[in-house]
Design an enzyme around this catalytic site. Structure first.
Site, PDB file in Angstrom:
ATOM      1  N   ASP A 169       0.853  -1.193   0.000  1.00 32.47           N
ATOM      2  CA  ASP A 169       0.000   0.000   0.000  1.00 32.47           C
ATOM      3  C   ASP A 169       0.887   1.240   0.000  1.00 32.47           C
ATOM      4  O   ASP A 169       1.908   1.289   0.702  1.00 32.47           O
ATOM      5  CB  ASP A 169      -0.889   0.042   1.243  1.00 32.47           C
ATOM      6  N   ASN A 197      -2.657  13.026  -3.324  1.00 28.27           N
ATOM      7  CA  ASN A 197      -3.596  13.521  -4.328  1.00 28.27           C
ATOM      8  C   ASN A 197      -4.175  14.884  -3.943  1.00 28.27           C
ATOM      9  O   ASN A 197      -4.273  15.799  -4.778  1.00 28.27           O
ATOM     10  CB  ASN A 197      -4.740  12.520  -4.514  1.00 28.27           C
ATOM     11  N   ASP A 225      -0.649  10.013  -9.764  1.00 25.87           N
ATOM     12  CA  ASP A 225      -0.439   9.011 -10.815  1.00 25.87           C
ATOM     13  C   ASP A 225       1.049   8.745 -11.017  1.00 25.87           C
ATOM     14  O   ASP A 225       1.470   7.599 -11.217  1.00 25.87           O
ATOM     15  CB  ASP A 225      -1.051   9.487 -12.130  1.00 25.87           C
ATOM     16  N   ASP A 258      -4.340   2.594  -4.524  1.00 24.88           N
ATOM     17  CA  ASP A 258      -2.921   2.633  -4.188  1.00 24.88           C
ATOM     18  C   ASP A 258      -2.415   1.272  -3.733  1.00 24.88           C
ATOM     19  O   ASP A 258      -1.371   1.177  -3.081  1.00 24.88           O
ATOM     20  CB  ASP A 258      -2.681   3.662  -3.076  1.00 24.88           C
TER      21      ASP A 258
END
Length: 342
Positions: free
Chosen positions: A213, A221, A230, A257
């Site tokens: 993770d 973000n 990204d 993620d």
């Protein structure tokens, strides 16, 4: 030279339908409608019809019982039968020569270019044998050129369309099993591979499942924007691929993620792989948010689990403990209670 049959099911159906159609056609037109012809000729045509019927039924009902060489030699056998029938019936007209289309189309659809070319050579030679034997030379030459050119162009077109369809199918298969953002496998491909890989794992060939993770990905973000998020995901995917390049593995993005890696490795080797991944990520430059932190859980079959579901649960539990422990760390799954007691 290794030759590969593209589609066993399609090839079996193609041979079966041809034989089951050709057998009664040959029996009716070659035997029943020519009962006044010489007996040896009628017997040869009758035996050929029965052989076609038997082969057709075998291809339809039990194709797996036929040797692989049968499917590779089929276009040559079929072209030989057409030539033989044309010679026996002394028929050099253009109509019977159209039967050469079947072995040609079969080779062009299911076999490689070498066999296609050899089939074309046999068809051309077979027609020449009939034409120059039963026609005057000028007409035989014209017919032979016409058949050879027509068959060649047919083979080129069919083989070209087949190869184009193969390329399109490979692209579609890749798109169906790949994550569009990172280029690694997607969950569908991972789920399909997990069961097969766990089934093949054993004490001498362990399988490690590594669950990853990206820590605080929502913060990345929200703070830096989705483009940077990204980029961070691509960075992690590249590190996972690079670290596993020297052994059999699958890297997959399961969603958001979360990543997973299937790795042919024992526990100690899996830990070394994880540390190499962390090193690769830390060495990343150019990310406005800095190198992302990773929480990682590791489970190994058959040490920690014997089924795909249990292995995934063990790796997920180890990942959860890594997150609870403060993130940015790796945890190995606990051994099953039975193993600890032993």
């Amino acid at each position: 030279m290794a030759h590969q049959l593209r589609d066993m099911h399609g090839a079996a159906r193609a041979v079966a339908y041809l034989m089951l159609a050709a057998a009664p056609y040959n029996l009716v037109t070659g035997v029943l409608m020519k009962l006044g012809d010489p007996l040896p000729e009628l017997m040869a045509l009758g035996v050929t019809s029965m052989a076609m019927l038997v082969v057709g039924l075998a291809c339809l009902r039990r194709p797996a019982t036929l040797p692989r060489l049968f499917w590779l030699l089929m276009p040559f056998a079929a072209a030989g039968v057409v030539t033989g029938l044309n010679v026996v019936t002394e028929d050099a007209t253009m109509g019977p020569q159209l039967f050469y289309l079947w072995p040609l189309l079969y080779a062009a659809m299911f076999l490689n270019r070498t066999i296609i070319a050899l089939t074309l050579v046999q068809i051309s030679a077979g027609h020449a044998l009939t034409a120059f034997q039963y026609q005057d030379s000028a007409q035989a030459l014209l017919d032979w050129i016409a058949i050879t050119v027509a068959m060649t162009m047919t083979a080129v077109v069919v083989a070209g369309l087949r190869e184009r369809n193969d390329r399109l199918r490979r692209v579609l298969e890749s798109q169906a099993t790949s994550d569009s953002l990172t280029g690694v496998a997607n969950r569908r491909a991972f789920d399909a591979e997990l069961g097969r890989a766990v089934g093949a794992a054993g004490p001498d060939d362990p399988l490690a499942l590594v669950m990853i993770d990206v820590d605080h990905f929502k913060t990345i973000n929200d703070t830096w924007g989705h483009a940077v998020g990204d980029q961070a995901l691509r960075t992690v995917a590249d590190a996972l691929r690079d670290a596993a390049h020297d052994r059999e593995h699958m890297v997959a993005r399961l969603g958001g993620d979360e990543f997973a890696v299937l790795l042919r490795a024992a526990p100690y080797t899996a830990v070394r792989f994880v540390e190499l991944v962390r090193t690769r990520v830390r060495e990343t430059t150019g990310l406005p948010c800095g190198p992302p932190s990773l929480s990682i859980g590791i489970a190994v079959a058959p040490d920690h689990a014997h089924t795909a579901d249990d292995l995934q649960k063990a790796a997920d539990a180890a990942l959860y403990r890594a997150k609870e422990g403060g993130r940015g760390r790796s945890m190995m799954a606990h051994l099953p209670a039975v193993s600890r007691a032993a």
